[in-house]
Scaffold this active site. Structure first.
Site, short mmCIF file in Angstrom:
data_model
loop_
_atom_site.label_atom_id
_atom_site.label_comp_id
_atom_site.label_asym_id
_atom_site.label_seq_id
_atom_site.Cartn_x
_atom_site.Cartn_y
_atom_site.Cartn_z
N ILE A 187 0.85 -1.18 0.00
CA ILE A 187 0.00 0.00 0.00
C ILE A 187 0.89 1.23 0.00
CG2 ILE A 187 -0.30 -0.09 2.53
CD1 ILE A 187 -3.16 1.13 1.94
N ALA B 213 5.08 13.81 2.66
CA ALA B 213 3.87 13.51 3.43
C ALA B 213 4.01 12.13 4.05
CB ALA B 213 2.63 13.56 2.53
N PRO C 134 -6.62 1.28 12.32
CA PRO C 134 -6.54 0.63 13.63
C PRO C 134 -6.02 -0.80 13.57
CG PRO C 134 -8.54 1.95 13.51
CD PRO C 134 -7.92 1.98 12.14
N GLU D 283 -3.98 -2.00 11.29
CA GLU D 283 -2.54 -1.90 11.00
C GLU D 283 -1.76 -1.60 12.28
OE1 GLU D 283 0.64 0.89 8.51
OE2 GLU D 283 -1.49 0.96 7.99
N GLY E 61 2.29 5.46 11.36
CA GLY E 61 2.05 6.70 12.09
C GLY E 61 3.01 6.76 13.26
#
Length: 390
Positions: A134, A141, A253, A255, A377
């Protein structure tokens, strides 16, 4: 031989770890130990796991276990996926990127794909013919997905995709890539769409170099370039454009929970290896384990790991019931990956100088663990997400 990492904490098996899940974990660990571990040093040097081993994993039933049976999968749940993820870390072949393929890429197609898309792509993901990735992150970014610049311009019954992505896991191997694009750059998050690119079927797609990372060397990670890549509009995930950001928020969530799975499983392996090591290693006429400092350090680590395992098991139970919130998943991701790095650092210290030698597994684990606090993240972003619930 270290003790079984799964037994090191002595935690009661959770209710979601049914007999078939437990059997899958054992089978996966044995298969990985027999088929992947003997070649893992070569994979580390080559910085990629050969495609033939993906095919073998498919034949062994380790790819996409939660895909419904009508599309070639086993019809399982995330419980079956975590069994495989944990087995990977217990065996110590963390760079084999099937966790992302299984638990991150395939669910987008299962949840948002049309019937035609599911029948076209999922069976080939189950077999290993298609390897998933993905493409979210861009040079400018990362954790802020609203800042992506890659565009998908509609041209008749095709999209023309332009842009670049970086830090893409499975980037050299992947031939099915979900690309996060802007179909309407003026609409902010509401202009984001997910479009599937089968790289074997398009022109204008280029892979950059296989990136030279600190750890997880065998997991190919790449730059990707899209130069007027034309794909059919039928490759859009979802019935309409502009739903990509919502789709990402719904799937992130899981992931982040998967990152927690890797963290707690690697912690268990680190403890098992370290306990065996300090029992055997002698200093000043006695085993290193006999020193009070060693006992206290390992007592602290085992306690924290037991809390971590209980928390992770709770999060899985919540997820299986459809109750895993973005906040709870963020807690699992940040806290367990922080704990992973802390405990592995302590375990390396208890190995002394040998812990700094690449021939010892704890050294590789030290390197491999570091990225857990960044991808999915950053942990700083996780804290911001949690703070929104206050």
């Amino acid at each position: 031989m270290a003790a079984n990492p799964a037994d090191i904490l002595g935690v009661t098996r959770p209710s979601w770890e049914t007999e078939d899940v437990s059997m899958l974990k054992d089978m996966a660990a044995k298969w990985l130990d027999a088929e992947i571990a003997p070649h893992y040093e070569d994979f580390e040097k080559d910085e990629i796991v050969g495609r033939e081993y993906w095919r073998k994993a498919g034949e062994a039933g380790l790819l996409c276990p939660a895909v419904p049976e009508e599309y070639g999968g086993a019809g399982g749940t995330y419980a079956h996926e975590t069994a495989i993820i944990e087995a990977i870390s217990h065996v110590g072949v963390d760079g084999f990127g099937i966790g992302l393929h299984n638990s991150i890429v395939a669910p987008y197609i299962v949840h948002y794909g049309s019937e035609e898309q599911k029948r076209k792509w999922l069976p080939r993901m189950v077999s290993g013919e298609l390897i998933g990735a993905i493409a979210m992150t861009e040079p400018a970014a990362g954790s802020d997905l609203q800042g992506i610049k890659t565009t998908a311009r509609r041209d008749g019954n095709h999209y023309s995709i332009n842009g670049s992505k970086t830090f893409i896991t499975n980037g050299q191997n992947a031939n099915l890539i979900i690309v996060v694009t802007k179909t309407d750059p003026s609409a902010g998050a509401k202009g984001t769409s997910l479009i599937v690119v089968e790289t074997d079927e398009v022109e204008g797609f280029e892979r950059g170099r296989n990136l030279d990372k600190v750890g997880l060397k065998s997991n190919d990670t790449s730059e990707l370039f899209f130069n007027d890549v034309r794909v059919p509009t039928s490759n859009l995930l979802g019935a309409e454009e502009g739903h990509g950001f919502v789709q990402l928020m719904q799937q992130l969530p899981q992931e982040r929970l998967m990152i927690g799975a890797t963290a707690i499983a690697m912690i268990e392996r680190a403890l098992a290896l370290t306990i065996d090591y300090v029992k055997e290693r002698k200093a000043f006429g006695k085993s290193v384990l006999e020193f009070q400092n060693t006992q206290f350090k390992l007592a602290e680590a085992k306690t924290e790991a037991t809390v971590g395992r209980a928390f992770y098991n709770h999060c899985v139970a919540e997820h299986l019931e459809g109750r895993l919130s973005a906040e709870l998943a963020s807690m699992a991701k940040y806290w367990l990956s922080d704990l992973q790095n802390k405990i592995i650092d302590e375990c390396l210290q208890l190995h002394g100088g040998y812990g700094y030698m690449n021939e010892y597994p704890i050294a590789r684990m030290f390197r491999d663990a570091r990225v857990q606090r960044i991808y999915g993240g950053t942990n700083e972003i996780m804290k911001l997400l949690i703070a929104r619930s206050l």
